[in-house]
Design a protein around this motif. Structure first.
Motif, PDB file in Angstrom:
ATOM      1  N   SER A 124       0.347  -1.058  -0.536  1.00 17.54           N
ATOM      2  CA  SER A 124      -0.233  -0.154   0.248  1.00 17.54           C
ATOM      3  C   SER A 124       0.806   1.166   0.063  1.00 17.54           C
ATOM      4  O   SER A 124       0.580   2.181  -0.894  1.00 17.54           O
ATOM      5  N   ILE A 125       1.779   1.394   0.990  1.00 20.93           N
ATOM      6  CA  ILE A 125       2.848   2.344   1.243  1.00 20.93           C
ATOM      7  C   ILE A 125       3.374   2.756  -0.876  1.00 20.93           C
ATOM      8  O   ILE A 125       3.872   3.436  -1.566  1.00 20.93           O
ATOM      9  N   ILE A 126       4.064   1.628  -0.815  1.00 21.32           N
ATOM     10  CA  ILE A 126       4.758   1.337  -2.724  1.00 21.32           C
ATOM     11  C   ILE A 126       4.057   2.117  -3.342  1.00 21.32           C
ATOM     12  O   ILE A 126       4.037   2.934  -4.444  1.00 21.32           O
ATOM     13  N   ARG A 127       2.928   1.800  -3.261  1.00 20.99           N
ATOM     14  CA  ARG A 127       1.932   1.610  -4.874  1.00 20.99           C
ATOM     15  C   ARG A 127       1.304   3.544  -4.198  1.00 20.99           C
ATOM     16  O   ARG A 127       1.490   4.372  -4.644  1.00 20.99           O
ATOM     17  N   GLY A 128       1.787   3.921  -2.526  1.00 24.60           N
ATOM     18  CA  GLY A 128       2.041   5.953  -2.826  1.00 24.60           C
ATOM     19  C   GLY A 128       3.039   5.899  -3.570  1.00 24.60           C
ATOM     20  O   GLY A 128       2.890   8.074  -3.360  1.00 24.60           O
ATOM     21  N   THR A 129       3.953   5.873  -3.940  1.00 23.58           N
ATOM     22  CA  THR A 129       5.587   6.415  -4.225  1.00 23.58           C
ATOM     23  C   THR A 129       5.486   6.102  -5.313  1.00 23.58           C
ATOM     24  O   THR A 129       5.786   6.797  -6.224  1.00 23.58           O
ATOM     25  N   GLY A 130       4.394   4.906  -6.073  1.00 24.43           N
ATOM     26  CA  GLY A 130       4.380   5.044  -8.012  1.00 24.43           C
ATOM     27  C   GLY A 130       5.428   4.488  -8.257  1.00 24.43           C
ATOM     28  O   GLY A 130       5.771   4.436  -9.291  1.00 24.43           O
ATOM     29  N   SER A 131       5.651   3.049  -7.158  1.00 26.85           N
ATOM     30  CA  SER A 131       7.503   2.447  -8.174  1.00 26.85           C
ATOM     31  C   SER A 131       6.666   1.187  -8.714  1.00 26.85           C
ATOM     32  O   SER A 131       6.480   0.297  -7.234  1.00 26.85           O
TER      33      SER A 131
END
Length: 168
Positions: free
Chosen positions: A36-43
């Motif tokens: 979920s956090i990674i999705r927020g970074t766009g990676s």
């Protein structure tokens, strides 16, 4: 942004490790939080590269359908990104989950696709050999087992012994 990325990576690794130490439900929670956090970074790269871990842990936690769905998303993303190794690993994991649901045709198709993408991916040959043995397709099982050994995979001794009886 940078710190949240690395924090998320830590959650993903810790979640995978917890699952392998006998706590798949807790591990899955950490993996999902990290994703979920990674999705927020766009990676998208990290999402694709870690999807096989997520699928594996979903299977360990009994969330097979969710794992299949996440892997299907990742396969389409890794296909558009052109990352063949990740896509092959995701097909292998998808095949393993399909095997748990007793879907032999899907399992076989996934392992074959993984080999088509990465012909020297030894674990894909091993897993396809197991799938063929379950279907009673002995020549194909032996062929892919031999390929797995040729490409450096340590095939389980019990599986080698089982196939030994069918070699000519």
């Amino acid at each position: 942004h940078q710190n949240s990325f690395w924090f998320a990576q830590g959650l993903i690794v810790k979640g995978w490790a917890m699952a392998h130490m006998g706590q798949p439900a807790q591990g899955l929670q950490l993996l999902l939080q990290g994703f979920s956090i990674i999705r927020g970074t766009g990676s998208a790269f990290v999402l694709c590269s870690s999807a096989a871990w997520l699928g594996e842990v979903c299977g360990m936690a009994g969330k097979i359908e969710e794992g299949l769905s996440m892997l299907e998303d990742s396969i389409s993303q890794s296909n558009s990104a052109g990352n063949l190794h990740m896509m092959s690993a995701n097909y292998i994991c998808h095949g393993e989950l399909s095997l748990q649901l007793n879907k032999p045709e899907q399992t076989e198709a996934d392992f074959e696709k993984a080999i088509e993408i990465a012909p020297y991916f030894a674990i894909a040959h091993n897993n396809l050999a197991v799938a063929y043995l379950k279907k009673g397709e002995l020549k194909k099982a032996i062929h892919h087992c031999d390929k797995a050994v040729e490409y450096g995979y340590e095939v389980h001794p019990g599986f080698l012994e089982e196939l030994k009886a069918f070699r000519k």
